[in-house]
Write a protein that holds these residues in place. Structure first.
Motif, PDB file in Angstrom:
ATOM      1  N   VAL A  23       5.831  14.273  20.471  1.00 36.10           N
ATOM      2  CA  VAL A  23       6.156  13.122  21.290  1.00 36.10           C
ATOM      3  C   VAL A  23       5.032  12.488  21.726  1.00 36.10           C
ATOM      4  O   VAL A  23       4.143  12.851  22.067  1.00 36.10           O
ATOM      5  N   GLN A  24       4.859  11.068  21.485  1.00 39.27           N
ATOM      6  CA  GLN A  24       3.889  10.155  21.977  1.00 39.27           C
ATOM      7  C   GLN A  24       4.592   9.266  23.119  1.00 39.27           C
ATOM      8  O   GLN A  24       5.631   8.578  22.635  1.00 39.27           O
TER       9      GLN A  24
ATOM     10  N   GLU B 151      11.984  16.397  27.656  1.00 40.45           N
ATOM     11  CA  GLU B 151      12.999  17.379  26.926  1.00 40.45           C
ATOM     12  C   GLU B 151      12.914  17.235  25.537  1.00 40.45           C
ATOM     13  O   GLU B 151      13.163  18.306  24.773  1.00 40.45           O
ATOM     14  N   ALA B 152      12.502  16.405  24.861  1.00 39.00           N
ATOM     15  CA  ALA B 152      12.172  16.569  23.490  1.00 39.00           C
ATOM     16  C   ALA B 152      11.126  17.645  23.065  1.00 39.00           C
ATOM     17  O   ALA B 152      11.260  18.272  22.005  1.00 39.00           O
ATOM     18  N   ALA B 153       9.958  17.550  23.776  1.00 36.19           N
ATOM     19  CA  ALA B 153       8.876  18.295  23.656  1.00 36.19           C
ATOM     20  C   ALA B 153       9.205  19.725  23.928  1.00 36.19           C
ATOM     21  O   ALA B 153       8.630  20.466  23.120  1.00 36.19           O
TER      22      ALA B 153
ATOM     23  N   SER C   1      12.289   7.928  15.483  1.00 36.08           N
ATOM     24  CA  SER C   1      13.064   7.863  16.727  1.00 36.08           C
ATOM     25  C   SER C   1      12.370   7.313  17.754  1.00 36.08           C
ATOM     26  O   SER C   1      11.222   7.670  17.984  1.00 36.08           O
ATOM     27  N   VAL C   2      12.844   6.266  18.539  1.00 34.57           N
ATOM     28  CA  VAL C   2      12.272   5.656  19.527  1.00 34.57           C
ATOM     29  C   VAL C   2      13.297   5.780  20.713  1.00 34.57           C
ATOM     30  O   VAL C   2      14.442   5.218  20.386  1.00 34.57           O
TER      31      VAL C   2
ATOM     32  N   PRO D 186       4.349  10.663  15.343  1.00 31.13           N
ATOM     33  CA  PRO D 186       5.072  11.896  16.023  1.00 31.13           C
ATOM     34  C   PRO D 186       6.654  11.658  15.534  1.00 31.13           C
ATOM     35  O   PRO D 186       7.152  10.738  15.184  1.00 31.13           O
ATOM     36  N   ASP D 187       7.388  12.919  16.006  1.00 31.63           N
ATOM     37  CA  ASP D 187       8.824  12.882  15.667  1.00 31.63           C
ATOM     38  C   ASP D 187       9.416  11.594  16.665  1.00 31.63           C
ATOM     39  O   ASP D 187      10.656  11.269  16.065  1.00 31.63           O
TER      40      ASP D 187
END
Length: 480
Positions: free
Chosen positions: A36-37, A28-30, A188-189, A11-12
């Motif tokens: 996103v995971q 927020e990211a989704a 990204s994490v 995922p991103d």
């Protein structure tokens, strides 16, 4: 034998931890279009957030205005600085206070959360402590539902063992689930794993001043054992003020914990008095938070006290930090019956003299302390002549009585990993680790130490929501 699986393109964004900060970051990211995971080591979603009362320090909200309460960022920030002292991060605090009505109150309301109560805990100039219906569990449920609606994948029972880096850039996360190792690629994490407050060993390691206490209990979530701190340390992160531990005065040992390290917080008592080992009252019991309440307890012989209440009010009590005993919906009656019987720190007696004998306290002093308070209540006095506590609505402490021995209990991490304004994780040199972010309690709620050494009540859950949203937006902005 363990097997290793290398996953397909990932995922991103990978969010480690499914408390409210992690779920907010994922949403927020989704919403910005990222895949996103969310990875959660426990078998259920929510972590400490689902166990929280979720009361939030919020400034100039519709609920305040509807009740004629005039609040402002400057007033709130003055209270914040006075409580937190010189180590409070007032830049983050100002951002939070300015944005809290929109970013926390309204955001939650738009997701279906009702803010139904206001209070003015110690240190606040006006009522700004907002309580949501359903507490933290309800907020976790609605934010999780929104995340899933947006296509976020949430995996439970999977532990993040390493954030993979190449030339100081995040490339993935090494995980383990049911004995199977898997490396998930991502650029990204966001680490949102909470604190280490559930580990007494970690608490005493980072806050050596607490070793001087005769006894300190570990509260908070039992899963808050510093997993994220280990991941971030291995990634070269800078930590700040890890010795800033928020300690509550109303902990009592959990009888279901054989080690004796875990504590339970006592809430919901309407008529209570605190007696020290000499049988004397020593504090305004309505100020039972981590500021003057803890100071009062630590000044007593043995740093302990006994909370005395009428047995008739026992069914009002909610024990926090172990959901076996109760949830925001209320106490578990069968579990509570076991607590009253099994805890060696509970005493019972018919009247003050019998209770004193059962608890091993000086009889004459206990009788005097309780009689003095009862006389003030009978007289119709508005305040307690000993402590100044309001007596409005209190009943006399009579009949069958219960006493629960109290000990200081570590409840929250007020320090954590240092982050920049977008929640990017910083190294000791002040550089950001590319693609690595942190939010929530692992980051001292926000920035690393937003509260300072002491915290106004409600400045934990709210900043966790806020920093999670900031982190998710930052990842989205830098990914697109």
């Amino acid at each position: 034998m363990n097997s290793v699986h290398h996953s397909a393109p990932g995922p991103d964004l990978i969010v480690i931890g499914s408390g409210v900060a992690g779920l907010a970051a994922a949403v927020e990211a989704a919403e910005a279009g990222l895949t996103v995971q969310v990875l959660e080591a426990a078998d259920t979603v929510g972590g400490a957030s689902a166990m929280s009362g979720a009361a939030c320090f919020l400034v100039d909200t519709p609920l305040q205005r509807s009740r004629g309460i005039i609040d402002s960022v400057d007033l709130a920030l003055a209270d914040w600085e006075r409580m937190g002292g010189p180590t409070a991060d007032l830049e983050w605090a100002r951002r939070y206070a300015t944005d809290s009505a929109r970013e926390v109150y309204q955001w939650c309301a738009d997701l279906g959360i009702e803010w139904h109560a206001l209070d003015q805990p110690e240190g606040n100039s006006v009522p700004r402590w907002h309580l949501p219906v359903g507490w933290g569990r309800r907020i976790v449920e609605v934010v999780e539902a929104r995340a899933r609606e947006l296509g976020v994948t949430i995996r439970t029972g999977i532990t993040a063992e390493e954030v993979c880096l190449s030339q100081s850039q995040v490339t993935g996360v090494r995980t383990r689930s049911a004995g199977v190792a898997e490396t998930l690629p991502t650029s990204s994490v966001v680490v949102c794993t909470g604190g280490f407050i559930g580990s007494k060993e970690q608490v005493l390691k980072h806050a050596p001043q607490l070793r001087e206490l005769p006894r300190i209990l570990a509260g908070g979530s039992p899963t808050a054992v510093g997993l994220g701190h280990g991941l971030l340390e291995a990634s070269g992160a800078q930590f700040t003020h890890l010795d800033h531990i928020w300690v509550y005065p109303y902990g009592t040992p959990d009888p279901s914990d054989a080690s004796g390290a875990r504590g339970l917080g006592i809430r919901g008592v309407s008529t209570e008095i605190w007696l020290n080992a000499e049988g004397r009252r020593f504090h305004d019991e309505s100020l039972r938070g981590g500021y003057s309440g803890t100071k009062g307890l630590l000044a007593q012989p043995g740093c302990t006290a006994w909370l005395v209440l009428p047995a008739a009010e026992a069914d009002q009590i909610l024990l926090i930090d172990n959901e076996y005993y109760g949830t925001p919906e209320g106490p578990n009656p069968e579990a509570m019956k076991r607590f009253w019987v099994e805890s060696p720190y509970v005493s019972a007696g018919d009247g003050p003299q019998a209770l004193a004998r059962a608890a091993g306290l000086p009889e004459e002093a206990v009788v005097h302390a309780i009689s003095e308070l009862n006389a003030a209540i009978r007289s119709g006095a508005a305040t307690d002549p000993l402590t100044g506590r309001s007596l409005v609505g209190l009943h006399e402490v009579t009949g069958d009585l219960l006493a629960v021995q109290l000990f200081p209990m570590a409840q929250k991490n007020l320090g954590g990993v240092r982050t920049g304004p977008g929640c990017e994780v910083l190294t000791p040199s002040g550089d950001a680790v590319a693609g690595l972010y942190a939010a929530g309690e692992v980051a001292g709620m926000a920035g690393g130490h937003i509260n300072g050494r002491a915290a106004l009540e409600g400045t934990m859950f709210g900043p966790c929501v806020y920093s999670g949203r900031v982190a998710g937006r930052t990842v989205a902005r830098r990914t697109q």
